[in-house]
Enzyme design. Structure first.
Site, PDB file in Angstrom:
ATOM      1  N   HIS A  58      -2.190   6.447   3.757  1.00  0.00           N
ATOM      2  CA  HIS A  58      -0.809   6.161   3.350  1.00  0.00           C
ATOM      3  C   HIS A  58      -0.116   7.323   2.645  1.00  0.00           C
ATOM      4  O   HIS A  58       0.759   7.116   1.791  1.00  0.00           O
ATOM      5  CB  HIS A  58      -0.740   4.902   2.494  1.00  0.00           C
ATOM      6  CG  HIS A  58       0.506   4.111   2.774  1.00  0.00           C
ATOM      7  ND1 HIS A  58       0.756   2.863   2.252  1.00  0.00           N
ATOM      8  CD2 HIS A  58       1.586   4.395   3.554  1.00  0.00           C
ATOM      9  CE1 HIS A  58       1.924   2.413   2.677  1.00  0.00           C
ATOM     10  NE2 HIS A  58       2.445   3.337   3.477  1.00  0.00           N
TER      11      HIS A  58
ATOM     12  N   CYS B  20       2.177   1.620  -3.112  1.00  0.00           N
ATOM     13  CA  CYS B  20       1.053   2.282  -2.439  1.00  0.00           C
ATOM     14  C   CYS B  20       1.164   3.797  -2.364  1.00  0.00           C
ATOM     15  O   CYS B  20       0.332   4.522  -2.909  1.00  0.00           O
ATOM     16  CB  CYS B  20       0.900   1.725  -1.024  1.00  0.00           C
ATOM     17  SG  CYS B  20       0.607  -0.048  -0.952  1.00  0.00           S
TER      18      CYS B  20
END
Length: 506
Positions: free
Chosen positions: A124, A68
């Site tokens: 993120h 991610c």
């Protein structure tokens, strides 16, 4: 005027006269084989399939890292995450590091061109002291989303599917409940997950309409949490897909795409809006039926095999992009330079790893990308890139399994498969063997001169690339400070469970 010069002039006029709106949709943990347009027999993705039918569908589109945080950094900067320090692994709620503010994001490039920029969904790329690394400080005028993965906080008491179906698993413990932020303000902690996608769609509609009222183009980065574990969806999609929780989550993502496209159409902006869809990394196969599908490709998330790094990618722009399928090489790294070219925005004065593929999109030429370099989630300068694709050949110099790809029948995917050096490298002809099943250096028919020449060239590419690459200081190695966790009631006790301001179920 020569025909090639004419095409360039048309593209230049396009970029300066009326820059297009840009809708960038980024899925989470979505496999190459998960969409109907990529061959899944039971996925319900009519809106994405319509984009594929009316746009350009990529068969060979890559991310540089199958995880991610680094993948998102690459998407937004056009730079390999080792340059920006977005390694090893992922950032968490307590991380002291984040995407360095000196990195130039796609949002900053487009904001300087006059775009109204907004982001909905999963960030993120770090929180930092007083939210220093959050989207409002990285070029986004508006932000509604969760600053990290929605499993990075306790979820055992959360509802994932209405009316009261709990989330599977316990997610990460000892952390604050996941916060939903509106810019830098806590909107809900935790949010009602079954209503989250609808909130993102509503936010996105408002952004697009406001941009039109202001006479400005918009850039919307729609980073859905779907189809990351634990899956969730609203009432309209719960138990409707025929593919279980994963399918319901994917169906809601597809529904969001449909709602966004309806808004674009209602605003009369279809031919003025460039739509891009792709994902951050391959499926989390350890979740089995709740983890997605890499189709014919080997392994998934956390690995440098094709199932981890090759992604579905669709580009849609009626009147500008001819519908079809392309087998040209492309990467998420290419979006920043490509969109800069299409909008007439100047490139940042930094080393970029992406290339401008606008000629490919507009049908005036081929992709200039000849090679793709793949790093593992935990890279280091000693090993350098693990794998390189050049043309149709891909060589693995090192392989390493990942817990994210456990439970498959292929032991090479599993975490138990430790770091392994290959000398000579594993070499695959992806045009004939996209599943990386047959090392051409072990062919019973002998090794062709073409394959040997390809191997020699790739070995040289890796040596040159590793020698030239300078790793930036690791942001993740800066460590953690629990005091940085976002809390809607900062001085409450007992911490962190007291950080509870759930808001409405809508």
């Amino acid at each position: 005027m020569a025909l090639g010069t004419l095409f360039l002039a048309l593209a230049a006029g396009l970029s300066t006269a009326s820059p297009p709106n840009i809708l960038l949709i980024f899925a989470d943990d979505l496999g190459y084989g998960d969409l109907g347009s990529y061959g899944h027999p039971s996925s319900t993705t009519p809106n994405l399939d319509q984009l594929a039918e009316g746009g350009l569908r990529f068969t060979d589109f890559y991310v540089p890292v199958s995880l991610c945080t680094p993948s998102r950094a690459a998407l937004l900067t056009g730079r390999l995450p080792v340059r920006s320090g977005m390694y090893p692994g992922v950032l968490g709620p307590s991380s002291q590091g984040g995407l360095p503010l000196e990195e130039v994001t796609l949002a900053e490039v487009l904001a300087a061109r006059g775009y109204l920029t907004g982001m909905a969904g999963k960030w993120h790329l770090g929180v930092g002291p007083e939210g220093a690394f959050l989207p409002p400080h990285q070029g986004f005028h508006r932000f509604l989303g969760i600053p990290y993965s929605h499993d990075q906080g306790p979820c055992q008491n959360l509802t994932c599917f209405p009316p009261d179906i709990p989330c599977k698993g316990g997610c990460d413990q000892g952390l604050v409940p996941i916060p939903l932020l509106a810019n830098l303000t806590v909107e809900a902690q935790p949010p009602w997950l079954p209503g989250l996608e609808a909130r993102y769609v509503s936010f996105s509609r408002d952004l697009m309409a406001d941009a039109q009222r202001q006479g400005r183009p918009f850039f919307l980065y729609y980073a859905s949490h779907h189809t990351h574990y634990p899956q969730f969806s609203g009432q309209s999609f719960t138990k409707r897909s025929g593919r279980g929780p994963f399918g319901d989550s994917l169906m809601e993502l597809d529904g969001a795409v449909g709602a966004l496209m309806t808004t674009v159409g209602d605003l009369g902006l279809l031919e003025e809006t460039l739509v891009i869809f792709t994902a951050d990394n391959g499926p989390e196969l350890m979740r089995m039926s709740n983890g997605g599908c890499s189709g014919l490709l080997r392994c998934g998330k956390g690995t440098t095999f094709e199932g981890g790094v090759r992604e579905p990618a669709l580009v849609y722009w009626p009147g500008h992009i001819t519908p079809g399928v392309t087998h040209e090489l492309a990467s998420s790294l290419d979006l920043l330079p490509t969109l800069a070219a299409l909008t007439g925005a100047p490139l940042p004065n930094v080393t970029l790893d992406g290339v401008d593929i606008s000629p490919l999109l507009l049908g005036t030429g081929k992709s200039p990308r000849k090679s793709v370099f793949f790093y593992p989630p935990y890279p280091d300068e000693i090993h350098g890139v693990f794998a390189v694709r050049n043309g149709k050949y891909k060589a693995h110099f090192f392989t390493q399994g990942s817990a994210h790809s456990d439970t498959t029948s292929d032991p090479a995917c599993h975490a138990a498969n430790r770091l392994t050096a290959h000398e000579p490298p594993l070499l695959y002809d992806l045009s004939q063997d996209p599943g990386e099943n047959y090392n051409v250096l072990e062919s019973i028919e002998g090794v062709s001169p073409e394959a040997l020449q390809a191997l020699k060239h790739i070995q040289l590419l890796k040596a040159q690339y590793d020698a030239a690459m300078t790793f930036g200081p690791s942001q993740i190695a800066k460590g953690e400070d629990p005091a940085l966790q976002i809390c809607c009631q900062p001085s409450c006790t007992p911490h962190p469970v007291c950080c509870h301001c759930p808001g409405s179920q809508s």
